[in-house]
Design an enzyme around this catalytic site. Structure first.
Site, PDB file in Angstrom:
ATOM      1  N   THR A   1      13.421  97.965  41.875  1.00 15.75           N
ATOM      2  CA  THR A   1      13.995  97.381  43.090  1.00 15.75           C
ATOM      3  C   THR A   1      14.075  95.857  43.058  1.00 15.75           C
ATOM      4  OG1 THR A   1      11.832  97.332  44.162  1.00 15.75           O
ATOM      5  CG2 THR A   1      13.189  99.297  44.503  1.00 15.75           C
ATOM      6  N   LYS A   2      13.537  95.237  42.023  1.00 17.95           N
ATOM      7  CA  LYS A   2      13.604  93.780  41.926  1.00 17.95           C
ATOM      8  C   LYS A   2      15.037  93.323  41.637  1.00 17.95           C
ATOM      9  CE  LYS A   2       9.198  92.697  42.427  1.00 17.95           C
ATOM     10  NZ  LYS A   2       8.600  93.977  42.806  1.00 17.95           N
ATOM     11  N   ASN A   3      15.314  92.031  41.850  1.00 25.41           N
ATOM     12  CA  ASN A   3      16.651  91.503  41.569  1.00 25.41           C
ATOM     13  C   ASN A   3      17.066  91.795  40.134  1.00 25.41           C
ATOM     14  OD1 ASN A   3      15.883  90.339  44.031  1.00 25.41           O
ATOM     15  ND2 ASN A   3      17.211  88.568  43.714  1.00 25.41           N
TER      16      ASN A   3
END
Length: 392
Positions: free
Chosen positions: A185-187
């Site tokens: 879910t991180k950039n």
């Protein structure tokens, strides 16, 4: 219309052909541990951040733990950090035997309040671990000045801030060592777990490389020699296959970890790293719409300090009637998330640490007001419009 908080399928679909290609290439190579993709990704990531060394590890939490251990932080030491973040930050400090000392945050940026750091410094304090929360840099000049004054180390928790900038400098290049997470879910996310530690310190990089693989092999011996002031030539095996057999891994010099980035994840991240600037720019475009459209609503929109380039891992709103707002958005099909409902100093895991309700008033206040709405770069104009209309 149903809009998820984060749409990983949309991101995959935008790169499916290339991601499938590199994944199959790794599978067919039968070289799954370390290898070319990991080596090249580390080089590319170091260049992106602007540092000498990038050492990949199994996840962001391991990155923090290994960085702390490599810097000699352990039993009896204290590390100053923020209580308004994900548990892994404090957990990593506790995992090496040290004690997290919490300093409250500011109400506007959610980052550690630098005016309150010095009052928490004791003879046991060894480091400051600021978090660039939600994608915005902490006040690093002030933090580094305090650290220099008190002879402390600075460990950036940059797990939410890949691509962010502070006064024109890249987040991750501002402390003694910095840690990143590649949680999906991180950039910049992989298809599983992954993490990275970056530094300009040559000796520290050797110790980190040793610790991630059981303190063994060439880097293990180099690290052992560094720590013990030994000068000697270190054996090296050219072309060893870490997936099948590397004879040096059976010679162990430090008590380390088994924390390596899989070759498949490295291949996926190499593809995505080329997109990160564009993705972060799209996030900022969506934020500009949100900020403009929601400025007259009974919500507090997030601020970005002029010295920062925010990457908006999360777009955080504040409301005095959060639960009512969340319920109405849910009924409209707009997903939300609460970050963070319990500040770290009030978590059950730290119930014996001496903290109580009221000790971190800003963090506690925010924990009852903040929530995130979708801001991922694959959002369409129609979806953004619908989110804004639903909130209004």
């Amino acid at each position: 219309m149903n809009i998820p908080l984060i749409d990983l399928k949309a991101q995959y679909n935008s790169l499916a052909e290339e991601l499938n290609k590199v994944t199959l290439e790794v599978l067919s190579s039968a070289n799954y541990i370390m290898g070319t993709n990991v080596i090249e990704f580390e080089k590319e990531f170091a260049e992106f951040i602007g540092v000498k060394h990038a050492i990949s590890v199994g996840n962001g939490t391991d990155a923090l733990i290994i960085a702390l251990k490599a810097m000699g932080i352990g039993e009896g030491d204290e590390v100053i950090t923020s209580p308004f973040t994900f548990f892994a930050t404090a957990e990593s400090i506790s995992a090496v035997g040290a004690t997290p000392v919490f300093v409250d945050v500011t109400a506007d940026t959610f980052n550690i309040d630098v005016t309150k750091i010095e009052e928490k410094i004791t003879s046991k304090t060894k480091a400051i671990m600021p978090i660039h929360i939600f994608g915005q840099s902490a006040d690093m000049d002030e933090i580094n000045e305090i650290a220099k004054k008190h002879n402390l180390l600075v460990i950036e928790d940059a797990c939410q801030a890949i691509g962010g900038k502070y006064k024109g400098r890249n987040v991750g290049s501002l402390g003694d060592v910095s840690c990143f997470s590649f949680f999906p879910t991180k950039n910049l996310g992989c298809a599983g777990d992954g993490g990275m530690i970056v530094t300009d310190n040559d000796d520290l990089a050797i110790i980190i490389r040793a610790l991630r693989t059981h303190g063994s092999g060439e880097n293990g011996q180099k690290a052992y020699n560094l720590i013990n002031g030994i000068k000697e030539e270190v054996a090296k095996v050219e072309g060893a296959n870490d997936t099948v057999y590397n004879p040096l891994k059976y010679y162990n010099y430090l008590i380390g970890f088994n924390s390596r980035l899989d070759a498949i994840q490295a291949a996926i991240l190499r593809v995505k790293l080329r997109e990160i600037k564009n993705w972060n720019s799209k996030r900022r475009d969506i934020v500009n719409i949100y900020n403009e459209e929601l400025q007259n609503e009974s919500l507090v929109t997030p601020i970005c300090k002029e010295c920062n380039e925010h990457v908006y891992h999360m777009y955080i709103l504040q409301s005095e009637n959060r639960e009512e707002v969340l319920e109405k958005l849910k009924s409209a099909g707009v997903a939300t998330g609460v970050y963070y409902p319990v500040p770290l100093h009030l978590q059950k895991a730290y119930k014996n640490s001496g903290y109580k309700v009221g000790d971190m008033p800003v963090s506690e206040y925010l924990s009852h007001r903040t929530f995130a709405i979708p801001v991922y770069p694959e959002l369409t104009k129609e979806q953004v419009k619908y989110i804004v209309e639903s909130i209004k």
